[in-house]
Design a protein around this motif. Structure first.
Motif, PDB file in Angstrom:
ATOM      1  N   TRP A  46       0.836  -1.192   0.000  1.00 36.98           N
ATOM      2  CA  TRP A  46       0.000   0.000   0.000  1.00 36.98           C
ATOM      3  C   TRP A  46       0.881   1.256   0.000  1.00 36.98           C
ATOM      4  O   TRP A  46       2.042   1.217   0.371  1.00 36.98           O
ATOM      5  CB  TRP A  46      -0.905   0.017   1.243  1.00 36.98           C
ATOM      6  N   ALA A  48       1.935   5.297  -1.792  1.00 39.02           N
ATOM      7  CA  ALA A  48       1.941   6.328  -2.826  1.00 39.02           C
ATOM      8  C   ALA A  48       1.866   5.733  -4.226  1.00 39.02           C
ATOM      9  O   ALA A  48       2.391   4.653  -4.499  1.00 39.02           O
ATOM     10  CB  ALA A  48       3.198   7.191  -2.692  1.00 39.02           C
ATOM     11  N   ARG A  49       1.210   6.456  -5.116  1.00 33.50           N
ATOM     12  CA  ARG A  49       1.087   6.030  -6.514  1.00 33.50           C
ATOM     13  C   ARG A  49       2.451   6.079  -7.207  1.00 33.50           C
ATOM     14  O   ARG A  49       3.280   6.933  -6.917  1.00 33.50           O
ATOM     15  CB  ARG A  49       0.132   6.960  -7.267  1.00 33.50           C
ATOM     16  N   LYS A  53       4.678  -0.575  -6.739  1.00 33.26           N
ATOM     17  CA  LYS A  53       4.002  -1.671  -6.030  1.00 33.26           C
ATOM     18  C   LYS A  53       3.718  -2.856  -6.959  1.00 33.26           C
ATOM     19  O   LYS A  53       4.160  -3.982  -6.698  1.00 33.26           O
ATOM     20  CB  LYS A  53       2.693  -1.161  -5.394  1.00 33.26           C
ATOM     21  N   ASP A 108      -4.436  -2.488  -7.409  1.00 33.67           N
ATOM     22  CA  ASP A 108      -5.302  -1.352  -7.077  1.00 33.67           C
ATOM     23  C   ASP A 108      -6.602  -1.821  -6.412  1.00 33.67           C
ATOM     24  O   ASP A 108      -7.696  -1.488  -6.863  1.00 33.67           O
ATOM     25  CB  ASP A 108      -5.595  -0.527  -8.330  1.00 33.67           C
ATOM     26  N   SER A 110      -9.432  -1.789  -3.692  1.00 31.09           N
ATOM     27  CA  SER A 110     -10.084  -0.915  -2.719  1.00 31.09           C
ATOM     28  C   SER A 110     -11.577  -1.157  -2.820  1.00 31.09           C
ATOM     29  O   SER A 110     -12.052  -1.762  -3.785  1.00 31.09           O
ATOM     30  CB  SER A 110      -9.762   0.567  -2.982  1.00 31.09           C
ATOM     31  N   THR A 141      -2.235  -4.720  -4.226  1.00 35.62           N
ATOM     32  CA  THR A 141      -1.713  -3.362  -4.084  1.00 35.62           C
ATOM     33  C   THR A 141      -2.890  -2.421  -3.868  1.00 35.62           C
ATOM     34  O   THR A 141      -3.997  -2.674  -4.338  1.00 35.62           O
ATOM     35  CB  THR A 141      -0.927  -2.909  -5.328  1.00 35.62           C
ATOM     36  N   SER A 142      -2.633  -1.359  -3.141  1.00 35.66           N
ATOM     37  CA  SER A 142      -3.696  -0.387  -2.874  1.00 35.66           C
ATOM     38  C   SER A 142      -3.073   0.945  -2.483  1.00 35.66           C
ATOM     39  O   SER A 142      -1.988   0.987  -1.898  1.00 35.66           O
ATOM     40  CB  SER A 142      -4.611  -0.884  -1.749  1.00 35.66           C
ATOM     41  N   ASN A 143      -3.756   2.020  -2.813  1.00 36.21           N
ATOM     42  CA  ASN A 143      -3.327   3.336  -2.337  1.00 36.21           C
ATOM     43  C   ASN A 143      -3.789   3.575  -0.901  1.00 36.21           C
ATOM     44  O   ASN A 143      -3.355   4.522  -0.252  1.00 36.21           O
ATOM     45  CB  ASN A 143      -3.896   4.439  -3.239  1.00 36.21           C
ATOM     46  N   ARG A 144      -4.696   2.707  -0.420  1.00 37.41           N
ATOM     47  CA  ARG A 144      -5.268   2.873   0.921  1.00 37.41           C
ATOM     48  C   ARG A 144      -4.780   1.755   1.837  1.00 37.41           C
ATOM     49  O   ARG A 144      -4.865   0.589   1.502  1.00 37.41           O
ATOM     50  CB  ARG A 144      -6.795   2.820   0.861  1.00 37.41           C
ATOM     51  N   ASN A 185       6.337   8.361  -0.739  1.00 36.35           N
ATOM     52  CA  ASN A 185       6.861   9.221  -1.798  1.00 36.35           C
ATOM     53  C   ASN A 185       8.381   9.281  -1.732  1.00 36.35           C
ATOM     54  O   ASN A 185       8.966   9.351  -0.650  1.00 36.35           O
ATOM     55  CB  ASN A 185       6.286  10.633  -1.659  1.00 36.35           C
TER      56      ASN A 185
END
Length: 206
Positions: A46, A48-49, A53, A108, A110, A141-144, A185
């Motif tokens: 999880w 940062a874009r 990941k 991604d 979520s 993988t996830s941004n959250r 980041n």
């Protein structure tokens, strides 16, 4: 069902993934242990874009497949779309008897308000009678970090009869991943190192 078995996928070489050495070593150790037929952890990557990941998952799979080690079993990476999470139990039943080790990969991942498909994933991660077979792992993988947006968590707390229970049920999904790997980041120096690495690898003239 939209399932994509990945064996000869075009991938970014591990050498180009900069600034994530500690994370790479943890996931590589976990994946190698699984490829050797031992128990391993489901992993949630999880953060940062654009920090590598999904590239790390695919690059690690490719590097393990290319190893010439007698104790390594056939390792297959299957990518499943987030919209197809409900089909996971059927997929598990199909691959359980096969002579290979399978990493099920969802990029991604979520969940939005009102979605209940996360319950299928929770069942798989929990194990049990219809849970995850011994020859499968789940990487996502996830941004959250908790797979749901903060405003959704706050909304659950404000509208539920039992706010704590409603929130805990959804947040506990991420607790089913034994390995949490955070991607943050990069610094400017790390970014420039990444760019320089790609330029050198692909022979780009500047």
């Amino acid at each position: 069902q939209t399932l994509f078995p990945i064996e000869n996928v075009s991938h970014v070489p591990l050498s180009l993934l900069r600034g994530i050495n500690d994370i790479r070593e943890l996931l590589e150790q976990n994946s190698l242990q699984f490829a050797r037929g031992h128990s391993a952890n489901n992993a949630l990557l999880w953060g940062a874009r654009g920090m590598g990941k999904s590239s790390l998952v695919k690059a690690l799979h490719a590097s393990i497949v290319e190893r010439d080690e007698p104790d390594l079993k056939r390792l297959v990476l299957i990518e499943i779309n987030r919209e197809d999470i409900a089909s996971l139990p059927a997929l598990m039943r199909a691959i359980a008897p096969l002579a290979a080790q399978f990493i099920i990969f969802c990029d991604d991942l979520s969940f939005d308000a009102g979605e209940a498909t996360y319950k299928s994933l929770k069942t798989i991660l929990d194990g049990g009678l219809e849970g995850r077979p011994a020859n499968t792992l789940f990487y996502a993988t996830s941004n959250r970090r908790h797979l749901m947006a903060r405003d959704m968590i706050d909304n659950e707390r404000s509208t539920s009869i039992s706010p704590g229970e409603a929130v805990d049920e959804k947040i506990s999904l991420s607790d089913r991943f034994g390995l949490w790997l955070g991607f943050h980041n990069c610094t400017q120096d790390e970014y420039l190192e990444m760019v320089a690495g790609y330029i050198a690898h692909y022979g780009i003239e500047i």
